[in-house]
Design a protein around this motif. Sequence first.
Motif, PDB file in Angstrom:
ATOM      1  N   LYS A 165    -103.302   8.284  23.249  1.00  0.00           N
ATOM      2  CA  LYS A 165    -102.143   7.469  22.871  1.00  0.00           C
ATOM      3  C   LYS A 165    -101.253   7.310  24.107  1.00  0.00           C
ATOM      4  O   LYS A 165    -100.830   8.295  24.696  1.00  0.00           O
ATOM      5  CB  LYS A 165    -101.339   8.163  21.757  1.00  0.00           C
ATOM      6  CG  LYS A 165    -102.108   8.282  20.439  1.00  0.00           C
ATOM      7  CD  LYS A 165    -101.929   7.038  19.589  1.00  0.00           C
ATOM      8  CE  LYS A 165    -102.667   7.153  18.264  1.00  0.00           C
ATOM      9  NZ  LYS A 165    -104.106   6.904  18.334  1.00  0.00           N
ATOM     10  N   GLU A 166    -100.982   6.067  24.436  1.00  0.00           N
ATOM     11  CA  GLU A 166    -100.138   5.768  25.590  1.00  0.00           C
ATOM     12  C   GLU A 166     -98.716   6.288  25.354  1.00  0.00           C
ATOM     13  O   GLU A 166     -98.173   6.111  24.265  1.00  0.00           O
ATOM     14  CB  GLU A 166    -100.046   4.251  25.729  1.00  0.00           C
ATOM     15  CG  GLU A 166    -100.562   3.689  26.997  1.00  0.00           C
ATOM     16  CD  GLU A 166    -100.440   2.186  26.986  1.00  0.00           C
ATOM     17  OE1 GLU A 166     -99.988   1.662  27.979  1.00  0.00           O
ATOM     18  OE2 GLU A 166    -100.794   1.550  25.983  1.00  0.00           O
ATOM     19  N   GLU A 167     -98.108   6.863  26.369  1.00  0.00           N
ATOM     20  CA  GLU A 167     -96.741   7.351  26.211  1.00  0.00           C
ATOM     21  C   GLU A 167     -96.070   7.381  27.585  1.00  0.00           C
ATOM     22  O   GLU A 167     -96.663   7.902  28.542  1.00  0.00           O
ATOM     23  CB  GLU A 167     -96.773   8.775  25.635  1.00  0.00           C
ATOM     24  CG  GLU A 167     -95.564   9.104  24.804  1.00  0.00           C
ATOM     25  CD  GLU A 167     -95.707  10.491  24.188  1.00  0.00           C
ATOM     26  OE1 GLU A 167     -94.706  11.185  24.138  1.00  0.00           O
ATOM     27  OE2 GLU A 167     -96.825  10.871  23.789  1.00  0.00           O
ATOM     28  N   TYR A 168     -94.886   6.817  27.673  1.00  0.00           N
ATOM     29  CA  TYR A 168     -94.191   6.770  28.963  1.00  0.00           C
ATOM     30  C   TYR A 168     -92.773   7.300  28.818  1.00  0.00           C
ATOM     31  O   TYR A 168     -92.100   7.028  27.829  1.00  0.00           O
ATOM     32  CB  TYR A 168     -94.152   5.335  29.492  1.00  0.00           C
ATOM     33  CG  TYR A 168     -95.517   4.729  29.670  1.00  0.00           C
ATOM     34  CD1 TYR A 168     -96.350   5.182  30.686  1.00  0.00           C
ATOM     35  CD2 TYR A 168     -95.988   3.755  28.809  1.00  0.00           C
ATOM     36  CE1 TYR A 168     -97.620   4.657  30.839  1.00  0.00           C
ATOM     37  CE2 TYR A 168     -97.249   3.218  28.950  1.00  0.00           C
ATOM     38  CZ  TYR A 168     -98.063   3.672  29.981  1.00  0.00           C
ATOM     39  OH  TYR A 168     -99.323   3.155  30.123  1.00  0.00           O
ATOM     40  N   GLY A 208     -96.580   2.319  33.866  1.00  0.00           N
ATOM     41  CA  GLY A 208     -95.808   2.075  32.642  1.00  0.00           C
ATOM     42  C   GLY A 208     -95.306   0.647  32.499  1.00  0.00           C
ATOM     43  O   GLY A 208     -94.680   0.315  31.494  1.00  0.00           O
ATOM     44  N   ASN A 247     -98.234  11.412  34.977  1.00  0.00           N
ATOM     45  CA  ASN A 247     -97.477  11.004  33.783  1.00  0.00           C
ATOM     46  C   ASN A 247     -97.270  12.186  32.837  1.00  0.00           C
ATOM     47  O   ASN A 247     -97.370  12.044  31.607  1.00  0.00           O
ATOM     48  CB  ASN A 247     -98.221   9.860  33.060  1.00  0.00           C
ATOM     49  CG  ASN A 247     -97.310   9.096  32.128  1.00  0.00           C
ATOM     50  OD1 ASN A 247     -96.109   8.975  32.354  1.00  0.00           O
ATOM     51  ND2 ASN A 247     -97.871   8.576  31.036  1.00  0.00           N
ATOM     52  N   LYS A 284     -99.556  12.818  29.905  1.00  0.00           N
ATOM     53  CA  LYS A 284     -99.672  11.868  28.794  1.00  0.00           C
ATOM     54  C   LYS A 284    -100.577  10.700  29.200  1.00  0.00           C
ATOM     55  O   LYS A 284    -100.652  10.339  30.374  1.00  0.00           O
ATOM     56  CB  LYS A 284     -98.287  11.323  28.427  1.00  0.00           C
ATOM     57  CG  LYS A 284     -97.349  12.407  27.903  1.00  0.00           C
ATOM     58  CD  LYS A 284     -95.945  11.876  27.820  1.00  0.00           C
ATOM     59  CE  LYS A 284     -94.963  12.991  27.523  1.00  0.00           C
ATOM     60  NZ  LYS A 284     -93.582  12.584  27.770  1.00  0.00           N
ATOM     61  N   ALA A 285    -101.204  10.087  28.214  1.00  0.00           N
ATOM     62  CA  ALA A 285    -102.129   8.987  28.500  1.00  0.00           C
ATOM     63  C   ALA A 285    -101.373   7.775  29.018  1.00  0.00           C
ATOM     64  O   ALA A 285    -100.217   7.533  28.649  1.00  0.00           O
ATOM     65  CB  ALA A 285    -102.894   8.618  27.241  1.00  0.00           C
ATOM     66  N   PHE A 286    -102.008   7.026  29.895  1.00  0.00           N
ATOM     67  CA  PHE A 286    -101.397   5.817  30.455  1.00  0.00           C
ATOM     68  C   PHE A 286    -102.461   4.732  30.577  1.00  0.00           C
ATOM     69  O   PHE A 286    -103.671   5.014  30.515  1.00  0.00           O
ATOM     70  CB  PHE A 286    -100.763   6.109  31.828  1.00  0.00           C
ATOM     71  CG  PHE A 286    -101.726   6.656  32.837  1.00  0.00           C
ATOM     72  CD1 PHE A 286    -102.454   5.819  33.675  1.00  0.00           C
ATOM     73  CD2 PHE A 286    -101.928   8.024  32.955  1.00  0.00           C
ATOM     74  CE1 PHE A 286    -103.350   6.321  34.594  1.00  0.00           C
ATOM     75  CE2 PHE A 286    -102.838   8.546  33.876  1.00  0.00           C
ATOM     76  CZ  PHE A 286    -103.535   7.696  34.701  1.00  0.00           C
ATOM     77  N   ALA A 287    -101.987   3.498  30.731  1.00  0.00           N
ATOM     78  CA  ALA A 287    -102.913   2.367  30.833  1.00  0.00           C
ATOM     79  C   ALA A 287    -103.617   2.410  32.179  1.00  0.00           C
ATOM     80  O   ALA A 287    -102.995   2.660  33.211  1.00  0.00           O
ATOM     81  CB  ALA A 287    -102.151   1.056  30.680  1.00  0.00           C
ATOM     82  N   SER A 298     -92.427   5.468  34.956  1.00  0.00           N
ATOM     83  CA  SER A 298     -93.660   6.169  34.585  1.00  0.00           C
ATOM     84  C   SER A 298     -94.879   5.493  35.193  1.00  0.00           C
ATOM     85  O   SER A 298     -94.917   4.273  35.376  1.00  0.00           O
ATOM     86  CB  SER A 298     -93.808   6.182  33.070  1.00  0.00           C
ATOM     87  OG  SER A 298     -92.776   6.939  32.503  1.00  0.00           O
ATOM     88  N   LEU A 305    -107.483   3.297  28.633  1.00  0.00           N
ATOM     89  CA  LEU A 305    -106.482   4.333  28.892  1.00  0.00           C
ATOM     90  C   LEU A 305    -107.086   5.449  29.735  1.00  0.00           C
ATOM     91  O   LEU A 305    -108.288   5.664  29.743  1.00  0.00           O
ATOM     92  CB  LEU A 305    -105.958   4.904  27.568  1.00  0.00           C
ATOM     93  CG  LEU A 305    -105.345   3.896  26.599  1.00  0.00           C
ATOM     94  CD1 LEU A 305    -104.992   4.565  25.278  1.00  0.00           C
ATOM     95  CD2 LEU A 305    -104.118   3.241  27.199  1.00  0.00           C
TER      96      LEU A 305
END
Lengths: 269, 654
Positions: A9-12, B575, B512, B515-518, B572, B505
């Motif tokens: 799950k994307e989270e920024y 982001g 980050n 945490k997962a990012f694009a 981020s 992802l």
Amino acid sequence: MLLTTSCLKEEYDQTSFKERLIVEGAIYNGRSAEVMLSINMDYTKEFTEDEMINKVVRYAVVTVSDEAQTETLTCYRDNQYPTKLVYKGVYIKGEVGKSYKLNIQYSGREWDAVTTIPEPEELYDIQTEWVRDTLYRISATIKPKDKQRHYMIRCATSRDNDQRPSYLYPTLFGVIDKGTDEHQITINRPLDYAHILNYTTLFHSQERVYISFSAIPQEAYDYWSIWENCSVNSLNPVFPVDENPPTNISNGAQGIWCGYGSTYYIVAP
Amino acid sequence: MQVAVERVTISGKAHAVTLPDNNGNITLNASQLFELPHFAGAVDAMKILQFTPGVIASADGDSAIYVRGGDSGQNITLLNNAPVYTPSHLFGFFSVFNTPHLGGLTFLKSNIPAKYGYALSSVTDTRTHATAPSKLSFEGNIGLIETDIATAIPICDNSGLFLSARHSYTTWIASAIINQPNFGIDYEFGDFGLTFVHKFKRAGELIVNSHFNRDNANLNVAIYDSNGKVGWWDSTTSAILKSNITSSIKNESTVYATIYKNRVNLNITQHNIEAPSAINDFGASNNTTFTLDKATIDAGINYTCRLIDPQWFKSSLTPYIHKASRQNTHETAVYISSKYQPLRHLEIDAGVRLSLYKTDNDIFVNFEPRIMIAAPINDHARIWACYNKSVQYLQFVPISNIGFATDYYLSSSHKNPPQIAHSLSLGYSDSALNNTLHWSCELFYRQLFNVLEYDARLTIMLSPNYDLSKYLYSGNGEAYGLESMISYTTPKFNIQANYTLSRSLRSFVQINNGKAFASKSDRRHNLSLIATYKPSKRWTLSSTFTYASGAAYTAPTSIYSVGGAFIKEFGSYNGNRLPDFHHLDISATYWLKSDKFQRSGINISLYNVYFHKNPIIISWAIYEDYDIDKLYHISQRHHTLYTFIPSISWTFKF
């Protein structure tokens, strides 16, 4: 069915502008503390030099403490500093090996940082060399006392022999990593961002160059080495930059409070 | 059996040509390559891959392609079974292959047979001509940007030679189109191909091929008084011996050598920085095909000795030279796969690959099963499902973020273990209106393990304490999406639309906050349209349109001044998004003469006809106002590499 098996799950944390206090504080051996404060600007908005100057913090309460005493710094106007305003102390002078705590109170918030002044070292020698008719290069030899020390070189120029610069700028590629043996370095002119097209690393024949060679603590090296990459490569798509310099200021501010163990030099061709 | 799944529309002479493909993969033969639309004045076989569902090549200046959420380094291009590490020239505008020199091209991204290893996301298997030419012929293209020529020379009844060469004169156009103030560029590229073909009197063929391509760019930047040189070249030589042992057993043996060298030279304010890297591949493979009643079996072995010199730095700024030690690696794989049709409505294509990878310090062994099950529902519709496990031992280090030649390769190690992908897809295709209307869709889901992100800064690369492994992060990824295609084909008019809805992802402990990012290849929407119209025998008109959601990037959120410098505060990681990418290109060819053996035509191609600015990076710029005491103002600036590019060329064959 395949789509529902997704587990990432994307989270920024931050994707837009957040107002922060920017701190550039220094305490040199034998000199009183000096601190510049400003507020960052929204990157997506166009702004002018005047607006940037208006972001300088004028009415903060800035104190510096050593183990014995605390001094409140006074705000002065000085156009030689990038912010044009600087908070300076009088009584507490930096001593090698001692730690100094910075406290800033502004707009109902408070920030702290601690630094230590390392033992200064001298440059082994300094040489000048004419490169063109009116331009010369400065180089120096470093002989580190041990390989665990980081260094930083700053300088400023003056064409008026009577006017000693009050603020020295970090030189281009002037942050020196630990682990170095004796070697020669070039002292480059600091980048002038507002006049970048005319920039040269060399110095003009009429210029007298004021140089500081400073041992810096680890947290300052971590900051200034990334700062250097940010400033040099901010427009470089081949070696891009997307890193924030790590700060030693608490409570979400950016910048550095740094103790410098410095020796000073004046070079005139 | 081959059924259209993703059908790329090609301009036809007398008849429309469609691309036969196989369960998400694409195959083009020599005559179909000839019919491709013109891009920047030339026909380019590789360029057409960018108009395939699930493939993204949507950034100006980025020569890489991104397949199904994978990274740019997860694709490999083979020429007669030998790897070509830089398959494109000039920011991806041209492939390094002279199209008339090629005999065929297969693009594999869905069901990748077990005989192919090397890459997680796609394999582009290009082949030169395999049969000797019957007569002397010349084919080429003389244009404003480049000139290419290919010739086929019969030597005797059973032997022949194919030669091709290309030379660019892009300096003037590169300077004109690259929209950067205070920036000068001098760019040239070229490639040369030589193929010798001999057919033995007893059944069998020998194909010896040599290919060389190079790019050189000189850059001059007024800022910091800087200039730089970037150059790279790829040299690939291979020999294939094909033999028909019996009518049902065929054998193909290959030996090859590939040398890839890359050099970056930067001069910043009279200080020099050099950063070379190289790969030397020496390999051999053998594949035997057994044709049985209801099955075809492929079995074989591949071996590659790969000597890798990862990028290292030498600079006059520091006395330290980070000469990375050469990595000696050995990759061996054995495989067996079978295409089996037990029932009329059931096809099975299954295989396994067992690979062993040895470096100076590590050994890795991986088992890679692959299976595709297809069910033809009726004469025009079918469904299929694929599963692939792929392993990639050669790691790609994406320094630049823009697919630039400063990126380089290094070996897997215990710190950066081999990349692994599990790919699952489910597809459906159908056709109607007497086979003129085709449509297909394919769902895919991929899990990626041990993918790389690189986070070193230039200044630390020059430091005595630079340790590459500290800045290479290994993490995991996930990609999923829906690819769809519809095409309508008539003798005079072809149109195809591809649309992909996808996510990609990544997750790294060090980035980050875990945490997962694009990923960089994450584009929510990707649309491409390609249309060709032949109003008469004289004219061929074609047009392409590309649209993709903006790429993820790490955007600055604020700017401040410390130490007299303007420093950006970044938000981020990945982001934010660059603006959406799109451009419309058109091409018109007037045929002075066109038949099966001879042709002559004038082509005009216009890239990005509405001058849309697609930024590659966003930065700030300082503008001085000399009227008001040299005050400056600062504003964000979108850097675009190029916008509108016209080209005119003469295409000929005789």
